[in-house]
Design an enzyme around this catalytic site. Sequence first.
Site, PDB file in Angstrom:
ATOM      1  N   CYS A  77       0.820  -1.288   0.181  1.00  0.00           N
ATOM      2  CA  CYS A  77      -0.471  -0.012  -0.065  1.00  0.00           C
ATOM      3  C   CYS A  77       1.224   1.554  -0.151  1.00  0.00           C
ATOM      4  O   CYS A  77       1.926   1.693   0.739  1.00  0.00           O
ATOM      5  CB  CYS A  77      -0.546   0.053   1.409  1.00  0.00           C
ATOM      6  SG  CYS A  77      -1.516   1.450   1.217  1.00  0.00           S
ATOM      7  N   CYS A  80       0.550   3.195   3.671  1.00  0.00           N
ATOM      8  CA  CYS A  80       1.139   2.643   5.114  1.00  0.00           C
ATOM      9  C   CYS A  80       1.585   1.361   4.425  1.00  0.00           C
ATOM     10  O   CYS A  80       2.764   1.263   6.125  1.00  0.00           O
ATOM     11  CB  CYS A  80       0.126   1.794   6.318  1.00  0.00           C
ATOM     12  SG  CYS A  80      -0.695   0.484   5.599  1.00  0.00           S
ATOM     13  N   CYS A 125      -7.452  -1.061   1.613  1.00  0.00           N
ATOM     14  CA  CYS A 125      -6.354  -2.091   2.464  1.00  0.00           C
ATOM     15  C   CYS A 125      -6.826  -1.888   3.661  1.00  0.00           C
ATOM     16  O   CYS A 125      -7.410  -1.050   3.920  1.00  0.00           O
ATOM     17  CB  CYS A 125      -4.920  -0.172   2.667  1.00  0.00           C
ATOM     18  SG  CYS A 125      -3.769  -1.260   3.960  1.00  0.00           S
ATOM     19  N   CYS A 128      -5.103   0.603   6.745  1.00  0.00           N
ATOM     20  CA  CYS A 128      -5.165   1.995   6.190  1.00  0.00           C
ATOM     21  C   CYS A 128      -6.665   2.871   5.821  1.00  0.00           C
ATOM     22  O   CYS A 128      -6.810   3.803   5.652  1.00  0.00           O
ATOM     23  CB  CYS A 128      -4.449   2.985   5.785  1.00  0.00           C
ATOM     24  SG  CYS A 128      -4.273   2.631   4.313  1.00  0.00           S
ATOM     25  N   CYS A 148      -8.175  -5.445 -10.235  1.00  0.00           N
ATOM     26  CA  CYS A 148      -7.856  -4.292 -10.891  1.00  0.00           C
ATOM     27  C   CYS A 148      -7.408  -3.388 -10.116  1.00  0.00           C
ATOM     28  O   CYS A 148      -8.186  -2.146  -9.091  1.00  0.00           O
ATOM     29  CB  CYS A 148      -9.054  -3.694 -11.873  1.00  0.00           C
ATOM     30  SG  CYS A 148      -8.646  -2.931 -13.034  1.00  0.00           S
TER      31      CYS A 148
END
Length: 168
Positions: A77, A80, A125, A128, A148
């Site tokens: 991510c 984070c 995510c 976060c 995607c």
Amino acid sequence: MDRRRSLKYLFGISVLPLFSVGFALAKDAAGPVLRKAKAEWASLLPKQAYRVLFEEDTERPGSSPLNHEKRDGTFVCAACNLPLFDSSKKYESGTGWPSFWASLPGAVADRTDYKLIFPRTEYHCMRCGGHQGHIFDDGPQPTGKRYCNNGVALQFVPRAAKLPELRT
């Protein structure tokens, strides 16, 4: 004009309440939930990454260098640093966005969005809450799924490199 304002203009309705319902962020596999004010995220991230991750924007198809990333490694991510995808699950979908057929266990949470009127499954995510992309049922086996992903919502870490520390 963004999609929300376009829909309001076309249909005379505010669609924000249709998809602003939250989703549960887990504390188990992803570790403790990371909560920051939007202003803090905006100061930490490039503008386009912030818009995708925390305003649920979408980058232009074909614009991400990660589309062509073929090395062995992990996609984390961009907000984070939580590991979300292993490169062994990445494939070329032809859509213009990095695509994966599975995420790492406990890495993402999904919910239904109605931004385009019809329902789609978006995912974020797990740590976060940063918006990553959408899941479709047209991917390869063994899952048949296509995650995607917006490239600006990810960072690639080659297998030989150390994963970045989780942001606090």
